[in-house]
Design an enzyme around this catalytic site. Sequence first.
Site, short mmCIF file in Angstrom:
data_model
loop_
_atom_site.label_atom_id
_atom_site.label_comp_id
_atom_site.label_asym_id
_atom_site.label_seq_id
_atom_site.Cartn_x
_atom_site.Cartn_y
_atom_site.Cartn_z
N GLY A 71 0.61 -1.51 0.06
CA GLY A 71 -0.29 0.30 0.20
C GLY A 71 0.38 0.94 -0.36
N GLN A 178 -7.53 0.48 3.72
CA GLN A 178 -8.22 -0.16 4.89
C GLN A 178 -10.11 -0.57 4.49
OE1 GLN A 178 -7.40 -1.34 7.75
NE2 GLN A 178 -5.24 -0.35 7.73
N SER A 198 -3.83 -2.87 -0.61
CA SER A 198 -2.53 -4.06 0.09
C SER A 198 -3.56 -5.12 0.53
CB SER A 198 -2.16 -2.96 1.47
OG SER A 198 -1.37 -3.83 2.01
N THR A 236 10.59 -7.46 -11.54
CA THR A 236 10.09 -8.81 -12.10
C THR A 236 8.56 -9.33 -10.94
OG1 THR A 236 11.83 -10.07 -12.75
CG2 THR A 236 10.63 -11.62 -12.20
N CYS A 324 1.63 1.39 12.80
CA CYS A 324 3.24 1.74 12.89
C CYS A 324 3.69 2.76 14.00
CB CYS A 324 3.12 2.87 11.29
SG CYS A 324 2.01 1.45 10.37
N1 PLP Z 1 -2.85 3.10 3.99
C1 PLP Z 1 -3.51 3.34 5.36
C2 PLP Z 1 -4.79 3.51 5.13
C3 PLP Z 1 -3.25 1.70 5.84
O1 PLP Z 1 -3.78 1.70 7.31
C4 PLP Z 1 -1.87 1.06 5.49
C5 PLP Z 1 -1.18 0.09 6.49
O2 PLP Z 1 -1.34 -0.15 7.76
C6 PLP Z 1 -1.07 1.36 4.81
C7 PLP Z 1 -1.39 3.23 4.19
C8 PLP Z 1 0.29 1.09 4.48
O3 PLP Z 1 0.07 -0.30 3.52
P1 PLP Z 1 1.30 -1.41 3.43
O4 PLP Z 1 2.09 -1.57 5.05
O5 PLP Z 1 0.93 -1.74 2.51
O6 PLP Z 1 2.45 -1.03 3.03
#
Ligand code: PLP
Length: 387
Positions: A71, A178, A198, A236, A324
């Site tokens: 994502g 999400q 994602s 790839t 995060c």
């Molecule tokens: N955007 C949102 C709203 C998310 O909740 C997240 C992951 O928690 C991401 C982007 C990032 O996705 P990824 O973990 O696949 O990089």
Amino acid sequence: MKTIYLDNNATTAIAPDVLNEMLLYLREFYGNPSSMHTFGGQLHRKVEEARAKVAALINAKPEEIIFTSCGTESDNTAIMSAVESFPQKRHIITTRVEHPAVFNFCKHLARKGRRVTFIPVDNFGRLNMEAFRKALDDDVAVVSIMYANNETGVIFPIEDIGGILRERNIVFHTDAVQAAGKIPIDVKKLPVDMLSISGHKLHAPKGVGALYVRKGTRFYPYIIGGHQEKGRRAGTENVASIIALGKACELAKKHIEEEASYLSDLRDKLESALLKCCPDVRINGDTEHRLPNTTNISFDFVEGEAILLRLDEYGICASSGSACTSGSLEPSHVLRAMGVPFTAIHGSIRFSLSRYNTEEEISEVIKIMPPIIKELRTLSPYGKEKL
Ligand code: PLP
């Protein structure tokens, strides 16, 4: 001890059917889809089948889907593409509650000399539409506004926002990481130009994502190299994971309505029990426009981390703020932007459910939580009189 996993906005279990489908392409069919020989070349067709399934989830055309590694890459690619495509335009508009994949990328672009406006939200996490309208000018290269918030589940009015941007011919990207697979999305009706997905948020593995780019949108690749993805994303292809993402999207599409109602019933049961369990408990975010699987609850006068540690002893997985940001004690930028009081931010817990959660699991959490809160409040210097 059995794990009760209620942290599905952080990541999800790979669906058994998804895993079954992808294993073959890790074990046996490990070829490169760009090869001339049949062993590799036949995988090209499998990648295209997966593309069609991802497209179907959001009612897009297969050629409008670009596979990425996650994502975050989809988000960075979308924003950077617009910035590169309109170099004379220096203004980027986003919100104060984006995931770091957009929020920190926009801050990075601000440090590189772009002008970035972060639109505020109200106490319920709803976008300030007046501030958004006021921020628009002829200098805007791209607007990036999330579909649904990862911490609170609050859904933004993407259709209204897109409608306003269409009138002004401004490129609109939405981070639907999400939302995709949890609520129906139809890009034929929705005025968005780019949309991020994602894999690991919808029961596919980590390390695969997709970016929808509406036909006719100016696009500039972020990862440059080989000719893969028609020159739009080099590297790839992660064939097994792409096939898995296709299968996960197919399953999500098939069950989206019934799953949403199952999840919101379970979530509401959990939420109403916890609201009743003790005083000074509140829900963070607009409960009217919210993902069916998410609740963000504040227990005033208790540390969220302390609750998580106690839950962990029972095998219950939840999260304080976004995955995060946990690990550091930085209070959540989302809850701060919503003006949630300091004591409530520190006592906030996010429960995020999936199709694999059961009624029994929720009953177990409802039983375990009240004594934990009581006990922690007895220990807290602020909580003694708030039992
Ligand atoms: N955007 C949102 C709203 C998310 O909740 C997240 C992951 O928690 C991401 C982007 C990032 O996705 P990824 O973990 O696949 O990089």
